[in-house]
Design a protein around this motif. Sequence first.
Motif, PDB file in Angstrom:
ATOM      1  N   LEU A  84      69.015  -8.599  42.579  1.00 34.20           N
ATOM      2  CA  LEU A  84      68.354  -7.677  41.658  1.00 34.20           C
ATOM      3  C   LEU A  84      68.705  -8.046  40.219  1.00 34.20           C
ATOM      4  O   LEU A  84      69.883  -8.108  39.866  1.00 34.20           O
ATOM      5  N   VAL A  85      67.691  -8.283  39.412  1.00 32.67           N
ATOM      6  CA  VAL A  85      67.868  -8.448  37.967  1.00 32.67           C
ATOM      7  C   VAL A  85      67.567  -7.089  37.348  1.00 32.67           C
ATOM      8  O   VAL A  85      66.436  -6.604  37.408  1.00 32.67           O
ATOM      9  N   VAL A  86      68.574  -6.454  36.772  1.00 29.68           N
ATOM     10  CA  VAL A  86      68.470  -5.049  36.377  1.00 29.68           C
ATOM     11  C   VAL A  86      68.352  -4.921  34.864  1.00 29.68           C
ATOM     12  O   VAL A  86      69.157  -5.471  34.103  1.00 29.68           O
ATOM     13  N   THR A  87      67.331  -4.141  34.443  1.00 26.99           N
ATOM     14  CA  THR A  87      67.145  -3.772  33.040  1.00 26.99           C
ATOM     15  C   THR A  87      66.868  -2.273  32.974  1.00 26.99           C
ATOM     16  O   THR A  87      66.693  -1.615  33.997  1.00 26.99           O
ATOM     17  N   GLY A  88      66.792  -1.730  31.761  1.00 22.00           N
ATOM     18  CA  GLY A  88      66.351  -0.349  31.591  1.00 22.00           C
ATOM     19  C   GLY A  88      67.412   0.573  31.046  1.00 22.00           C
ATOM     20  O   GLY A  88      68.329   0.165  30.341  1.00 22.00           O
ATOM     21  N   GLY A  89      67.320   1.855  31.394  1.00 21.02           N
ATOM     22  CA  GLY A  89      68.217   2.846  30.827  1.00 21.02           C
ATOM     23  C   GLY A  89      68.487   4.002  31.802  1.00 21.02           C
ATOM     24  O   GLY A  89      67.812   4.134  32.807  1.00 21.02           O
ATOM     25  N   GLU A  90      69.474   4.803  31.498  1.00 17.53           N
ATOM     26  CA  GLU A  90      70.511   4.522  30.533  1.00 17.53           C
ATOM     27  C   GLU A  90      71.642   3.753  31.222  1.00 17.53           C
ATOM     28  O   GLU A  90      71.935   4.004  32.382  1.00 17.53           O
ATOM     29  N   THR A  91      72.286   2.895  30.457  1.00 13.01           N
ATOM     30  CA  THR A  91      73.367   2.058  30.966  1.00 13.01           C
ATOM     31  C   THR A  91      74.392   2.863  31.752  1.00 13.01           C
ATOM     32  O   THR A  91      74.857   2.435  32.810  1.00 13.01           O
ATOM     33  N   ASP A 129      77.096  -1.368  46.819  1.00  8.85           N
ATOM     34  CA  ASP A 129      77.455  -0.867  48.149  1.00  8.85           C
ATOM     35  C   ASP A 129      76.632  -1.541  49.240  1.00  8.85           C
ATOM     36  O   ASP A 129      77.149  -1.858  50.323  1.00  8.85           O
ATOM     37  N   ILE A 130      75.347  -1.758  48.982  1.00 12.61           N
ATOM     38  CA  ILE A 130      74.481  -2.360  49.990  1.00 12.61           C
ATOM     39  C   ILE A 130      74.753  -3.854  50.127  1.00 12.61           C
ATOM     40  O   ILE A 130      74.567  -4.438  51.196  1.00 12.61           O
ATOM     41  N   GLY A 131      75.225  -4.476  49.048  1.00 10.23           N
ATOM     42  CA  GLY A 131      75.565  -5.887  49.102  1.00 10.23           C
ATOM     43  C   GLY A 131      74.638  -6.804  48.333  1.00 10.23           C
ATOM     44  O   GLY A 131      74.691  -8.028  48.493  1.00 10.23           O
ATOM     45  N   TYR A 132      73.789  -6.251  47.470  1.00 11.17           N
ATOM     46  CA  TYR A 132      72.925  -7.088  46.655  1.00 11.17           C
ATOM     47  C   TYR A 132      73.727  -7.845  45.600  1.00 11.17           C
ATOM     48  O   TYR A 132      74.729  -7.348  45.078  1.00 11.17           O
ATOM     49  N   ARG A 133      73.258  -9.037  45.307  1.00 10.78           N
ATOM     50  CA  ARG A 133      73.706  -9.709  44.095  1.00 10.78           C
ATOM     51  C   ARG A 133      73.030  -9.000  42.928  1.00 10.78           C
ATOM     52  O   ARG A 133      71.810  -8.805  42.924  1.00 10.78           O
ATOM     53  N   VAL A 134      73.810  -8.588  41.924  1.00  6.87           N
ATOM     54  CA  VAL A 134      73.278  -7.846  40.785  1.00  6.87           C
ATOM     55  C   VAL A 134      73.463  -8.673  39.527  1.00  6.87           C
ATOM     56  O   VAL A 134      74.585  -9.078  39.197  1.00  6.87           O
ATOM     57  N   VAL A 135      72.361  -8.917  38.837  1.00  6.00           N
ATOM     58  CA  VAL A 135      72.382  -9.593  37.542  1.00  6.00           C
ATOM     59  C   VAL A 135      71.956  -8.565  36.502  1.00  6.00           C
ATOM     60  O   VAL A 135      70.808  -8.122  36.488  1.00  6.00           O
ATOM     61  N   LEU A 136      72.888  -8.174  35.665  1.00  9.12           N
ATOM     62  CA  LEU A 136      72.653  -7.126  34.674  1.00  9.12           C
ATOM     63  C   LEU A 136      72.322  -7.787  33.343  1.00  9.12           C
ATOM     64  O   LEU A 136      73.112  -8.578  32.822  1.00  9.12           O
ATOM     65  N   GLN A 149      80.567  -8.837  42.179  1.00  5.22           N
ATOM     66  CA  GLN A 149      79.270  -8.267  42.538  1.00  5.22           C
ATOM     67  C   GLN A 149      78.247  -8.279  41.399  1.00  5.22           C
ATOM     68  O   GLN A 149      77.048  -8.240  41.649  1.00  5.22           O
ATOM     69  N   VAL A 150      78.720  -8.283  40.161  1.00  4.05           N
ATOM     70  CA  VAL A 150      77.826  -8.118  39.013  1.00  4.05           C
ATOM     71  C   VAL A 150      78.007  -9.268  38.038  1.00  4.05           C
ATOM     72  O   VAL A 150      79.128  -9.558  37.612  1.00  4.05           O
ATOM     73  N   GLU A 151      76.902  -9.914  37.700  1.00  2.38           N
ATOM     74  CA  GLU A 151      76.892 -10.926  36.649  1.00  2.38           C
ATOM     75  C   GLU A 151      76.210 -10.326  35.420  1.00  2.38           C
ATOM     76  O   GLU A 151      75.119  -9.769  35.531  1.00  2.38           O
TER      77      GLU A 151
END
Length: 201
Positions: free
Chosen positions: A133-140, A153-160, A187-189
Amino acid sequence: MSAPGLTYGPLGDHCVHLCVDMQRLFAEPSEWATPWITRVLPRIAGLVERRAEQTIFTRFMPALRPRQGAGTWKRYYERWASMTIENVGPEMVKLLPQLSAFCPPAQVIDKHVSPWPEGRLQAALAARRIDTLVVTGGETDVCVLATVLGAIDIGYRVVLVTDALCSSSDAAHDALMTVYHQRFAQQVETVEMETVLSAWN
């Protein structure tokens, strides 16, 4: 194979852009106005333009009227009675026009709390065999936070995408960035939009 700025390699076919709550509700003058939203909107729109078919928008749907909701949500909508749909009008939950123009092919999923308990987002991601998931938007520090923690929790790779997030609190935004760097590095890049655009082939 590595990608500059991305710890775990480039972005591939099993990746979606998950854009959180870029709605009129948070852009127009109200108690929930998020001043940065106009600053990050052009970057988000640029990514959506390139990846409309791989974009999912979430929309936060407030209670219809004050004092609705279970448990603490009832108290929440007593405090924020002015932001119920009865008071703001149904038009305010729409995506910002610069983004709604891409729907379809971009998908919209409505939610009343975080996007995970109601199951629609997870079902859509599973159907497409998404793992990133490449995540954008609001609110942080509110809806993005809830989205990211559920994804972890689900185990996705998260790109913030750090320059495509918005908040009404600079201090809370900065604090969350520190937490992601120091506590969720596996978990988060956290990267800027330029890195995403160059790494998603």
